[in-house]
Design a protein around this motif. Structure first.
Motif, PDB file in Angstrom:
ATOM      1  N   LEU A 175    -121.701  14.283   3.233  1.00  0.00           N
ATOM      2  CA  LEU A 175    -120.514  14.382   2.390  1.00  0.00           C
ATOM      3  C   LEU A 175    -119.253  14.254   3.235  1.00  0.00           C
ATOM      4  O   LEU A 175    -119.178  14.743   4.351  1.00  0.00           O
ATOM      5  CB  LEU A 175    -120.524  15.720   1.642  1.00  0.00           C
ATOM      6  CG  LEU A 175    -121.758  15.988   0.769  1.00  0.00           C
ATOM      7  CD1 LEU A 175    -121.681  17.366   0.141  1.00  0.00           C
ATOM      8  CD2 LEU A 175    -121.898  14.915  -0.306  1.00  0.00           C
ATOM      9  N   ASP A 176    -118.229  13.593   2.678  1.00  0.00           N
ATOM     10  CA  ASP A 176    -117.006  13.321   3.439  1.00  0.00           C
ATOM     11  C   ASP A 176    -115.992  14.452   3.288  1.00  0.00           C
ATOM     12  O   ASP A 176    -114.841  14.239   2.928  1.00  0.00           O
ATOM     13  CB  ASP A 176    -116.395  11.982   2.994  1.00  0.00           C
ATOM     14  CG  ASP A 176    -116.109  11.941   1.501  1.00  0.00           C
ATOM     15  OD1 ASP A 176    -116.578  12.861   0.785  1.00  0.00           O
ATOM     16  OD2 ASP A 176    -115.431  11.002   1.051  1.00  0.00           O
ATOM     17  N   TRP A 177    -116.420  15.667   3.589  1.00  0.00           N
ATOM     18  CA  TRP A 177    -115.512  16.815   3.508  1.00  0.00           C
ATOM     19  C   TRP A 177    -114.817  17.079   4.839  1.00  0.00           C
ATOM     20  O   TRP A 177    -113.817  17.785   4.885  1.00  0.00           O
ATOM     21  CB  TRP A 177    -116.297  18.071   3.094  1.00  0.00           C
ATOM     22  CG  TRP A 177    -116.868  17.992   1.715  1.00  0.00           C
ATOM     23  CD1 TRP A 177    -116.538  17.104   0.727  1.00  0.00           C
ATOM     24  CD2 TRP A 177    -117.888  18.835   1.164  1.00  0.00           C
ATOM     25  NE1 TRP A 177    -117.281  17.340  -0.399  1.00  0.00           N
ATOM     26  CE2 TRP A 177    -118.114  18.404  -0.165  1.00  0.00           C
ATOM     27  CE3 TRP A 177    -118.618  19.918   1.657  1.00  0.00           C
ATOM     28  CZ2 TRP A 177    -119.049  19.013  -0.989  1.00  0.00           C
ATOM     29  CZ3 TRP A 177    -119.548  20.521   0.841  1.00  0.00           C
ATOM     30  CH2 TRP A 177    -119.751  20.077  -0.468  1.00  0.00           C
ATOM     31  N   ARG A 179    -115.678  18.959   7.369  1.00  0.00           N
ATOM     32  CA  ARG A 179    -115.671  20.380   7.734  1.00  0.00           C
ATOM     33  C   ARG A 179    -116.345  20.566   9.086  1.00  0.00           C
ATOM     34  O   ARG A 179    -117.260  19.818   9.439  1.00  0.00           O
ATOM     35  CB  ARG A 179    -116.404  21.209   6.678  1.00  0.00           C
ATOM     36  CG  ARG A 179    -115.821  21.081   5.283  1.00  0.00           C
ATOM     37  CD  ARG A 179    -114.441  21.646   5.212  1.00  0.00           C
ATOM     38  NE  ARG A 179    -113.909  21.584   3.851  1.00  0.00           N
ATOM     39  CZ  ARG A 179    -112.672  21.957   3.511  1.00  0.00           C
ATOM     40  NH1 ARG A 179    -111.865  22.404   4.443  1.00  0.00           N
ATOM     41  NH2 ARG A 179    -112.261  21.872   2.258  1.00  0.00           N
ATOM     42  N   GLN A 182    -120.133  20.685   9.225  1.00  0.00           N
ATOM     43  CA  GLN A 182    -120.901  19.492   8.877  1.00  0.00           C
ATOM     44  C   GLN A 182    -121.324  18.693  10.114  1.00  0.00           C
ATOM     45  O   GLN A 182    -122.084  17.742  10.001  1.00  0.00           O
ATOM     46  CB  GLN A 182    -120.097  18.584   7.947  1.00  0.00           C
ATOM     47  CG  GLN A 182    -119.960  19.116   6.532  1.00  0.00           C
ATOM     48  CD  GLN A 182    -119.157  18.189   5.650  1.00  0.00           C
ATOM     49  OE1 GLN A 182    -117.930  18.260   5.619  1.00  0.00           O
ATOM     50  NE2 GLN A 182    -119.849  17.312   4.945  1.00  0.00           N
TER      51      GLN A 182
END
Length: 219
Positions: A175-177, A179, A182
């Motif tokens: 996911l392109d968060w 964080r 990650q």
């Protein structure tokens, strides 16, 4: 099932949970800047060594896998060396499986291997403590209805929870968060650790409930 044996299991599992918590909290008092996320590789080493050492000491003290007969010093040394070889092979096997599931092959080799060591500590090392270097016993315990003691039932639960936690921990990585947690393999190692802790906490409760159900059905 003896109540005293279940109390031993509960105490051992509680100490295991406490060791995981201490591995994240105590080093910060001696190592400036130590955090689970910021110095994740160092935490992987601390957690693996702490949990592994405590598991070996407690299982030896509680004699969860007593030898049926007195063994010689040579036999004990041979058994110890077998356990070391099995643990190392487990680390290599987990490393290969993790790479096959999408981890970088060349990049982040250290991160992947330390994660494999952590996963082996939560799973294979516990098998060695309870069952010893006996592959047939491992197969028996992880087959359907194969556990014959509360220690083996707890081993089933903690091992499965650790592997499932590591697997679920991989879901947020793509996911392109952006964080910090990650970054490989932070979420997977945290997921495995949470799964291990959850398994330790749930095992005594599940064993007590399942035995009560069997007692109730047999009446």
């Amino acid at each position: 099932m003896k109540a005293a044996e279940l109390r031993k299991l509960s105490a051992l599992n509680l100490l295991g949970v406490l060791e995981v918590v201490l591995s994240a909290a105590v080093p910060a008092f001696f190592w400036e800047g130590f955090t689970v996320l910021g110095t994740h590789l160092a935490w992987l080493c601390v957690c693996s060594v702490g949990v592994g050492t405590l598991s070996v000491i407690l299982h030896l003290a509680l004699r969860t896998n007593p030898s049926p007969k007195r063994s010689s010093f040579t036999h004990k040394i041979s058994r110890f060396l077998k356990c070391c070889i099995y643990f190392f092979m487990s680390c290599i096997l987990f490393h290969a499986i993790i790479v096959l599931y999408g981890a970088p092959l060349i990049e982040s080799v250290t991160e992947t291997f330390l994660f494999a060591v952590l996963l082996s500590t939560f799973t294979s090392l516990q098998c060695l403590c309870v069952l010893g270097p006996n592959i047939q016993a491992w197969i028996r315990v992880f087959s359907k209805n194969g556990a014959t003691s509360i220690w083996e039932s707890s081993l089933q639960i903690t091992t499965i929870c650790s592997i499932l936690g590591a697997w679920f921990g991989a879901f947020p990585i793509p996911l392109d968060w952006d964080r910090p947690w990650q970054v490989w393999p932070v979420s997977c190692s945290l997921g495995a650790t949470c799964g291990y802790v959850a398994g330790l906490a749930a095992a005594p409760l599940w064993i007590r409930w399942s035995r009560q159900q069997l007692t109730y059905k047999s009446r």
